[in-house]
Design an enzyme around this catalytic site. Structure first.
Site, short mmCIF file in Angstrom:
data_model
loop_
_atom_site.label_atom_id
_atom_site.label_comp_id
_atom_site.label_asym_id
_atom_site.label_seq_id
_atom_site.Cartn_x
_atom_site.Cartn_y
_atom_site.Cartn_z
N CYS A 72 0.84 -1.20 0.00
CA CYS A 72 0.00 0.00 0.00
C CYS A 72 0.88 1.26 0.00
CB CYS A 72 -0.86 0.03 1.26
SG CYS A 72 -2.14 -1.22 1.34
N GLU A 74 0.66 3.80 1.94
CA GLU A 74 1.03 4.22 3.31
C GLU A 74 2.28 3.50 3.79
OE1 GLU A 74 -1.85 3.27 2.15
OE2 GLU A 74 -3.54 4.27 3.13
N CYS A 111 -5.93 0.84 5.09
CA CYS A 111 -6.38 -0.53 5.42
C CYS A 111 -5.90 -0.89 6.83
CB CYS A 111 -5.84 -1.51 4.39
SG CYS A 111 -4.09 -1.93 4.61
N CYS A 114 -2.12 -1.20 7.36
CA CYS A 114 -1.44 0.11 7.40
C CYS A 114 -1.72 0.83 8.71
CB CYS A 114 -1.86 0.96 6.21
SG CYS A 114 -1.14 0.38 4.67
#
Ligand code: THU
Length: 156
Positions: A72, A74, A111, A114
């Site tokens: 991701c 992040e 998510c 993260c």
């Protein structure tokens, strides 16, 4: 039996209502969406992180044919930031997403994985990391990842 009610505090505003420093960070997250590698989802996520040394680190999601091997935006961003500047504390994180030719109307929350990763660095920082979730129609401003992860696994 007792019931435990947990509330989350999120400020909702427009992009135009953000202070200039926050707009700069959001703009960087928006720009980072264009560096995504997303041949599978076509969902471009960008993140920008302000550090205590004044630097802004950006990152984007990077996908892989073996799906779990991707990352991701992040985690791309925060792992890179702490690798490059291990002494710096995380101050503020902005996230934006772009899909089918435009930025999403609604904010894109991180998510679960993260959230847990951000929590780790929030603990290191010793203070809440301000989180800005950009959407065209509204921006969520959140004072710390614990608002998004109310029951944390943070001790063992
Ligand atoms: N994604 C992020 O980059 N951040 C999130 O918090 C949610 C999902 C990415 C992962 C994948 O590349 C794509 O969005 C679709 O799930």
């Amino acid at each position: 039996m007792e019931e435990l009610k947990i509330t989350t505090n999120i400020q909702v505003c427009s992009y135009a209502e953000l202070v200039e420093d926050d707009r700069i960070l959001v703009d960087k997250a928006k720009a980072m969406t264009q560096n995504s590698y997303v041949p599978y989802s076509h969902f471009h996520v960008g993140a920008a992180l302000l550090l205590s040394n004044g630097k802004i680190v950006g990152g984007s999601n990077q996908e892989n044919a073996a799906f779990p091997s991707g990352t991701c935006a992040e985690r791309t961003t925060i792992f890179y930031a702490h690798s490059k500047y291990p002494e710096a504390k995380f101050q503020k994180l902005a996230i934006a997403a772009w899909q089918a030719g435009d930025f999403t109307a609604n904010p894109t929350p991180p998510c679960g994985a993260c959230r847990q990763a951000i929590l780790e660095y929030e603990k290191l920082a010793g203070h809440p990391i301000k989180i800005l979730l950009y959407g065209r129609d509204k921006v969520y401003v959140i004072n710390g990842i614990r608002e998004l992860l109310p029951l944390q696994f943070d001790e063992f």
